[in-house]
Design an enzyme around this catalytic site. Structure first.
Site, short mmCIF file in Angstrom:
data_model
loop_
_atom_site.label_atom_id
_atom_site.label_comp_id
_atom_site.label_asym_id
_atom_site.label_seq_id
_atom_site.Cartn_x
_atom_site.Cartn_y
_atom_site.Cartn_z
N LYS A 12 0.86 -1.18 0.00
CA LYS A 12 0.00 0.00 0.00
C LYS A 12 0.90 1.23 0.00
CE LYS A 12 -3.59 2.46 2.47
NZ LYS A 12 -4.57 2.45 3.55
N LYS A 40 -2.02 -1.44 -3.95
CA LYS A 40 -2.91 -0.28 -3.90
C LYS A 40 -2.10 1.00 -3.93
CE LYS A 40 -6.00 1.94 -0.70
NZ LYS A 40 -6.46 1.98 0.65
#
Ligand code: PBG
Length: 324
Positions: A195, A248
């Site tokens: 992330k 992400k």
């Protein structure tokens, strides 16, 4: 292989033929639809920066979940906007918290949907960081206990999968241990493994009211310039028991999706985040792009890069388009 014996155009001459030789086939089966749950009843407030996406009370969430189910989208991921915030995000642990009640209501409505929960503190802390603070620093190990309790309370409420998005070190292991100890050994963990610290989360922070009140998330989310480090994060999460790993955001990180896909043997998810959605919506509203065409191309690209699962605010539209 060379011209004129080889003519790649031969296989492009009709839609039937193109479809026969197509390498990736976008399908609704891999989509996850993100939803924002807020307190009270009969609330359905559209987000100005994310047209078509709402902050909704539990009753409205259930109604939209019916639609999601009927479109054939298999899963939703829930984010909570709690009644109150505090320094430790304690309201995220309440058995009657917004997310917990939403899960129970979806279960009660007997919808054939997988319910995934985002496990994090940023929506529940008054300072908006994803962990607890000690002298202005985000404290890793103290955060693990609260995160794992939060995951446990989601599992108790009936969540099918839990998805930690906080980026604290060791949280997958802490959550796995906690779930197993309470007989939830069959609840999988979808870890937000790679992330990145991204500007593309901007609209989400309005949606989830989770913007940090000071500083930024650079001390825990990944540096956008790093690729090798993503493999390290993935390896650690797998070691700790992650069942699915996630990259992400999606679009600026297609290379990361590809290397993660090639480096491991578990399902790979990608989060097509809020800012990616808002840009498409804004351009489409101005008549600058063909929304349907662009969204299908984006999702095909994310899948082609190697993601079997895509979390996307476009999920309902895509399901409709793929049906027709
Ligand atoms: C953190 C979380 C974020 C998103 C999902 N989980 C925001 C952040 O890290 O600031 C972003 C999702 C999106 O932008 O659509 N709980």
């Amino acid at each position: 292989m060379s011209f004129p014996v080889d003519r790649p155009r031969r296989l492009r001459s009709s839609e039937k033929l193109r479809s026969l030789v197509r390498e990736s086939r976008l399908s609704t089966a891999g989509l996850v639809y993100p939803m924002f749950v807020c307190p009270a009843t009969k609330v359905r407030k559209e987000l100005s920066s994310m047209p078509g996406i709402y902050q909704q009370s539990v009753d409205q969430i259930v109604e939209e979940c019916r639609e999601v189910e009927s479109l054939g989208v298999p899963a939703v991921i829930l984010f909570g906007l709690p009644e109150s915030k505090d320094p430790e995000g304690k309201s995220s642990l309440k058995a009657d918290g917004v997310v917990q009640r939403a899960i129970e209501a979806i279960r009660k409505a007997k919808l054939d949907l997988l319910v995934i929960t985002d496990v994090c503190l940023c929506e529940y802390t008054d300072h908006g960081h994803c962990g607890v603070l000690n002298k202005g620093e985000i404290e890793n190990d103290a955060t693990l206990e609260i995160l794992s309790d939060q995951a446990l309370s989601h599992a108790r409420a009936g969540a099918d999968l839990v998805a930690p998005s906080d980026m604290m070190d060791g949280r997958v292991g802490a959550i796995r241990t906690k779930l197993d100890k309470h007989n939830f050994e069959n609840v999988p963990i979808m870890a937000y493994s790679a992330k990145y610290c991204s500007g593309f989360y901007g609209p989400f922070r309005e949606a989830a009211q989770s913007a940090p009140q000071f500083g930024d998330r650079r001390s825990y989310q990944m540096d956008p310039a790093n690729a090798r480090e993503a493999l390290k994060e993935v390896a650690m999460d797998l070691e700790e028991g992650a069942d699915i790993v996630m990259v992400k955001p999606a679009l600026p990180y297609l290379d990361i999706i590809r290397i993660v896909r090639d480096a491991c043997h578990v399902p790979v998810a990608a989060y097509n985040v809020s800012g990616e959605y808002s840009m498409v919506k804004a351009a489409a509203r101005n008549g600058w792009i063909d929304e349907k065409r662009i969204v299908l191309e984006i999702l095909t690209g994310i899948q082609r890069a190697g993601a079997e699962i895509v979390l996307t605010y476009h999920a309902k539209d895509v399901a409709r388009w793929l049906k027709s």
